[in-house]
Design an enzyme around this catalytic site. Structure first.
Site, PDB file in Angstrom:
ATOM      1  N   CYS A  33      27.867  41.449  59.162  1.00  0.00           N
ATOM      2  CA  CYS A  33      27.095  40.532  58.314  1.00  0.00           C
ATOM      3  C   CYS A  33      27.593  39.111  58.596  1.00  0.00           C
ATOM      4  CB  CYS A  33      27.323  40.872  56.851  1.00  0.00           C
ATOM      5  SG  CYS A  33      29.071  40.744  56.420  1.00  0.00           S
ATOM      6  N   CYS A 117      34.275  35.268  51.993  1.00  0.00           N
ATOM      7  CA  CYS A 117      32.828  35.150  52.204  1.00  0.00           C
ATOM      8  C   CYS A 117      32.239  34.215  51.147  1.00  0.00           C
ATOM      9  CB  CYS A 117      32.170  36.526  52.103  1.00  0.00           C
ATOM     10  SG  CYS A 117      30.380  36.408  52.248  1.00  0.00           S
ATOM     11  N   GLU A 147      38.547  42.640  46.823  1.00  0.00           N
ATOM     12  CA  GLU A 147      37.578  41.676  46.266  1.00  0.00           C
ATOM     13  C   GLU A 147      37.690  41.638  44.741  1.00  0.00           C
ATOM     14  OE1 GLU A 147      33.408  42.105  47.419  1.00  0.00           O
ATOM     15  OE2 GLU A 147      32.829  41.049  45.580  1.00  0.00           O
TER      16      GLU A 147
HETATM   17  S1  SF4 Z   1      29.869  39.747  50.567  1.00  0.00           S
HETATM   18 FE1  SF4 Z   1      29.841  38.606  52.472  1.00  0.00          FE
HETATM   19  S2  SF4 Z   1      31.374  39.607  53.770  1.00  0.00           S
HETATM   20 FE2  SF4 Z   1      30.925  41.011  52.113  1.00  0.00          FE
HETATM   21  S3  SF4 Z   1      29.331  42.354  52.955  1.00  0.00           S
HETATM   22 FE3  SF4 Z   1      28.287  40.683  51.871  1.00  0.00          FE
HETATM   23  S4  SF4 Z   1      27.858  39.080  53.389  1.00  0.00           S
HETATM   24 FE4  SF4 Z   1      29.378  40.525  54.252  1.00  0.00          FE
END
Ligand code: SF4
Length: 329
Positions: A33, A117, A147
């Site tokens: 991503c 992110c 996270e």
């Molecule tokens: S939050 Fe950001 S790093 Fe995590 S999966 Fe989604 S786009 Fe990718």
């Protein structure tokens, strides 16, 4: 794609095994991503700028192949800031860090770069604003995930309560008149989270939250693509790490759609016995798994069966995130 991971490294051999051909549905979007691309590029550019070693607090993204590739280029992965020697640059992983971590890095005079992110950072800012507005936050997420630790560490202790399941919503010991807000981890199951949020709204009608949950575009898109292929498959392979939240959710989504599903990190983990009786196989990759690993799996399958690939695309992605200012120019 910005980082230097190759998209394709192998081609598919086509043996004549006498076995029926394998119809391979390859989900798209899959794999890297924009947040993962950005995080990897930050480490690579930091190594170019500062020279090796560059320290990285926690796996930059949850993928062993990515981590090992960056180690080979000069990254050193540590779990805590006190493992970073004085005078060495440090990068914080894409999952985000509690506020105390950059504060401590600044106090030590370290050069630090934040690869959090931007979609995680957005949740961090929302958390701060809700607490400033006098609300207690119910945070939907998975206990112990970095996270979650990072997001809970944006607000004073006790200002946020973690909720993992609908059952936990029922057990919350919170007065009905307390001003509340909810937020969510970015890499959750879209369907599970909708149920938990519905339970929160039913139990606390005046709770406020984002218009849509904070599940990111990449997580939602990868789940939707797996939903599209899984009903046609006897088996779905998900390339991802056991500690990758979005990859684990892809396995669950495939199973809910009635397919067997297996999480694999590399092609070498595939047992050919899994393919017995499988005519249609699904393949996808979590947001931290590079495309080279997808091609590796396709090549491996091609050693056993004639493979007919069919890409199934449910969305186009064009998201790109800016790099930190220190690395531009
Ligand atoms: S939050 Fe950001 S790093 Fe995590 S999966 Fe989604 S786009 Fe990718």
């Amino acid at each position: 794609m910005n980082s230097t991971f190759p998209e394709s490294a192998t081609s598919t051999p086509q043996p004549d095994t006498g076995l029926p051909p394998l119809h391979l549905l390859i989900a798209a979007p899959r794999g890297f991503c924009a947040g993962v691309d950005r995080a990897i590029e930050i480490v690579e550019r930091a190594i170019d700028r500062y020279g090796a070693p560059v320290y990285v607090r926690h796996e930059i993204v949850h993928n062993r192949f990515v981590v090992d590739s960056l180690k080979a280029k000069g990254a050193v992965f540590v779990e805590e800031l006190d493992e970073v020697p004085d005078g060495k640059p440090v990068v914080f992983s894409a999952h985000g860090v509690p506020k105390v971590v950059p504060v401590a890095a600044t106090e030590r005079g370290l050069d630090w770069l934040d690869a959090t992110c931007p979609l995680v950072s957005k949740v961090h800012r929302q958390a701060e604003r809700k607490v400033e507005a006098g609300r207690h936050i119910l945070f939907v997420g998975h206990r112990g995930h970095p996270e979650v630790i990072g997001t809970m560490g944006q607000v004073p202790e006790g200002a946020m309560t973690l909720v993992e399941t609908v059952d936990e919503v029922a057990k919350l010991d919170i007065p009905a008149d307390k001003p509340l807000a909810f937020l969510t981890q970015t890499t959750l199951s879209v369907d599970d989270t909708a149920e938990i949020v519905a339970a929160l709204k039913a139990r606390f009608p005046s709770i406020v939250g984002p218009r849509a949950e904070d599940i990111c575009y990449a997580t939602s898109n990868r789940q939707a693509a797996v939903k599209a292929i899984a009903p046609r498959c006897q088996l779905v392979l998900v390339i991802g790490a056991p500690n990758s939240s979005n990859s684990l959710r892809l396995v669950e989504v495939a199973e809910r759609e009635g397919a067997n599903a297996r999480l694999i990190q590399r092609a070498s983990e595939i047992d050919p016995a899994w393919l017995e009786g499988v005519e249609t196989l699904g393949l996808t990759a979590g947001a931290s798994a590079p495309e080279v690993l997808v091609r590796e799996v396709v090549a491996r399958l091609g050693e056993w069966r004639q493979v007919a690939e069919e890409p199934i695309t449910t969305a186009e992605e064009h998201m790109v995130f800016k790099l930190p200012r220190q690395l531009i120019g």
